[in-house]
Design a protein around this motif. Structure first.
Motif, mmCIF file in Angstrom:
data_model
loop_
_atom_site.group_PDB
_atom_site.id
_atom_site.type_symbol
_atom_site.label_atom_id
_atom_site.label_comp_id
_atom_site.label_asym_id
_atom_site.label_seq_id
_atom_site.Cartn_x
_atom_site.Cartn_y
_atom_site.Cartn_z
ATOM 1 N N LYS A 1 40.037 18.807 30.170
ATOM 2 C CA LYS A 1 38.619 18.559 30.493
ATOM 3 C C LYS A 1 37.710 19.714 30.117
ATOM 4 N N TYR A 2 38.182 20.947 30.406
ATOM 5 C CA TYR A 2 37.288 22.106 30.250
ATOM 6 C C TYR A 2 37.708 23.044 29.119
ATOM 7 N N GLY A 3 38.947 22.878 28.625
ATOM 8 C CA GLY A 3 39.431 23.738 27.542
ATOM 9 C C GLY A 3 40.201 24.945 28.067
ATOM 10 N N GLU A 4 41.062 25.485 27.191
ATOM 11 C CA GLU A 4 41.892 26.627 27.593
ATOM 12 C C GLU A 4 41.030 27.836 27.967
ATOM 13 N N ALA A 5 39.889 27.998 27.261
ATOM 14 C CA ALA A 5 39.056 29.191 27.514
ATOM 15 C C ALA A 5 38.572 29.237 28.962
ATOM 16 N N THR A 6 38.291 28.067 29.527
ATOM 17 C CA THR A 6 37.835 28.025 30.931
ATOM 18 C C THR A 6 38.965 28.470 31.849
ATOM 19 N N PHE A 7 40.186 28.007 31.549
ATOM 20 C CA PHE A 7 41.344 28.418 32.341
ATOM 21 C C PHE A 7 41.547 29.933 32.241
ATOM 22 N N ARG A 8 41.439 30.471 31.027
ATOM 23 C CA ARG A 8 41.650 31.916 30.821
ATOM 24 C C ARG A 8 40.561 32.721 31.532
ATOM 25 N N ALA A 9 39.356 32.169 31.605
ATOM 26 C CA ALA A 9 38.274 32.876 32.305
ATOM 27 C C ALA A 9 38.583 32.964 33.799
ATOM 28 N N GLN A 10 39.197 31.915 34.322
ATOM 29 C CA GLN A 10 39.589 31.927 35.745
ATOM 30 C C GLN A 10 40.670 32.985 35.980
ATOM 31 N N GLU A 11 41.619 33.059 35.045
ATOM 32 C CA GLU A 11 42.670 34.079 35.166
ATOM 33 C C GLU A 11 42.045 35.474 35.140
ATOM 34 N N ARG A 12 41.082 35.652 34.244
ATOM 35 C CA ARG A 12 40.444 36.964 34.101
ATOM 36 C C ARG A 12 39.748 37.371 35.403
ATOM 37 N N GLU A 13 39.087 36.399 35.990
ATOM 38 C CA GLU A 13 38.373 36.690 37.233
ATOM 39 C C GLU A 13 39.360 37.123 38.332
ATOM 40 N N LEU A 14 40.501 36.446 38.388
ATOM 41 C CA LEU A 14 41.510 36.829 39.390
ATOM 42 C C LEU A 14 41.986 38.271 39.168
ATOM 43 N N VAL A 15 42.220 38.614 37.901
ATOM 44 C CA VAL A 15 42.715 39.976 37.606
ATOM 45 C C VAL A 15 41.649 41.027 37.923
ATOM 46 N N LEU A 16 40.421 40.721 37.547
ATOM 47 C CA LEU A 16 39.359 41.724 37.710
ATOM 48 C C LEU A 16 38.809 41.803 39.136
ATOM 49 N N GLN A 17 38.672 40.630 39.778
ATOM 50 C CA GLN A 17 37.982 40.613 41.079
ATOM 51 C C GLN A 17 38.943 40.556 42.271
ATOM 52 N N THR A 18 39.991 39.766 42.168
ATOM 53 C CA THR A 18 40.819 39.509 43.355
ATOM 54 C C THR A 18 41.993 40.479 43.472
ATOM 55 N N ILE A 19 42.784 40.597 42.410
ATOM 56 C CA ILE A 19 44.033 41.371 42.511
ATOM 57 C C ILE A 19 43.784 42.838 42.919
ATOM 58 N N PRO A 20 42.734 43.489 42.412
ATOM 59 C CA PRO A 20 42.529 44.887 42.837
ATOM 60 C C PRO A 20 42.286 45.055 44.338
ATOM 61 N N THR A 21 41.927 43.977 45.027
ATOM 62 C CA THR A 21 41.646 44.094 46.467
ATOM 63 C C THR A 21 42.890 43.843 47.326
ATOM 64 N N LEU A 22 44.001 43.436 46.706
ATOM 65 C CA LEU A 22 45.165 42.995 47.491
ATOM 66 C C LEU A 22 46.080 44.144 47.894
ATOM 67 N N THR A 23 46.707 43.988 49.048
ATOM 68 C CA THR A 23 47.791 44.893 49.465
ATOM 69 C C THR A 23 48.911 44.031 50.033
ATOM 70 N N ASN A 24 50.123 44.547 50.015
ATOM 71 C CA ASN A 24 51.293 43.846 50.561
ATOM 72 C C ASN A 24 51.325 42.370 50.165
ATOM 73 N N THR A 25 51.193 42.148 48.866
ATOM 74 C CA THR A 25 51.147 40.771 48.345
ATOM 75 C C THR A 25 52.100 40.635 47.158
ATOM 76 N N VAL A 26 52.788 39.510 47.107
ATOM 77 C CA VAL A 26 53.568 39.157 45.911
ATOM 78 C C VAL A 26 52.690 38.215 45.094
ATOM 79 N N ILE A 27 52.542 38.538 43.811
ATOM 80 C CA ILE A 27 51.658 37.745 42.944
ATOM 81 C C ILE A 27 52.493 37.154 41.808
ATOM 82 N N SER A 28 52.541 35.827 41.728
ATOM 83 C CA SER A 28 53.194 35.171 40.595
ATOM 84 C C SER A 28 52.113 34.804 39.598
#
Ligand code: S3P
Length: 193
Positions: free
Chosen positions: A58-85
């Motif tokens: 529906k939205y294309g691979e680029a939209t999916f990759r943008a979501q991944e990027r946001e997780l890496v840049l915005q969410t993952i740096p804030t995490l502690t004691n977390t397992v991330i797959s």
């Protein structure tokens, strides 16, 4: 003054190709350690209320990759004691590994191409492998991705190992690295490979 950069981490990030077992191992690993669990594909599916094939279609691979990027840049740096797959493409992006390395131990789970193929051949949920020759697609993608996956701190084969056995191996490695990088520990661990 110690000018060497040091790593302080409490998370474990699982990277590797599709079908190697990142989500299954990550879930049990989090449970064993009493950590939070974040599956990046699942987070993206939930936030877009769609399956991965639907997102690609529906939205294309680029939209999916943008979501991944946001997780890496915005969410993952804030995490502690977390397992991330992570999804197989996220862990194949060197820039993302450099970011995640700052607060996480990077673990590459690996399997030979033939075994990956056996595991994914009946599964329709991986748009990049819906090709006339999925084994060839696996080999081509691996050729590009392996040099990046190989920069992980730890590499563990999942071939002929049960999920609990793999999780045990990861915990052993985590315990080996962890005391050297703890924020509460005066020992610093130089960033290196
Ligand atoms: C992808 C891997 C998938 C999913 C998407 C793209 C990739 O995740 O993120 O289909 O580029 O390798 P899994 O590795 O969990 O299958």
């Amino acid at each position: 003054m110690n000018t060497q950069s040091t790593r302080v981490f409490s998370n474990i990030v699982l990277i590797g190709f599709m079908g190697v077992g990142k989500s299954s191992c990550g879930r049990l690993l989090a449970q064993e350690l009493g950590f939070q669990f974040l599956d990046t594909d699942q987070r993206i599916r939930n936030s877009m209320n769609s399956t991965i094939p639907e997102i690609f279609a529906k939205y294309g691979e680029a939209t999916f990759r943008a979501q991944e990027r946001e997780l890496v840049l915005q969410t993952i740096p804030t995490l502690t004691n977390t397992v991330i797959s992570t999804g197989g493409g996220m862990g194949a992006t060197a820039e993302y590994l450099d970011i995640m390395r700052q607060n996480s131990l990077l673990v590459h789970l690996c399997l030979p191409p033939k075994d990956i193929y056996e595991r994914i051949k009946k599964n329709k949920n991986r748009p990049l492998l819906q090709t006339p020759d999925p084994l060839e697609s696996i080999c081509e993608l691996l050729k590009k991705r392996l040099p990046i996956y190989h920069t992980a701190d730890v590499e563990i084969t999942t071939l002929n190992r049960s999920i609990p056995q793999i999780v045990f191996q990861i915990i052993l490695q985590f315990q080996r690295y962890k005391p050297l990088t703890s924020a509460n520990d005066s020992t610093s661990y130089p960033e290196s490979h």
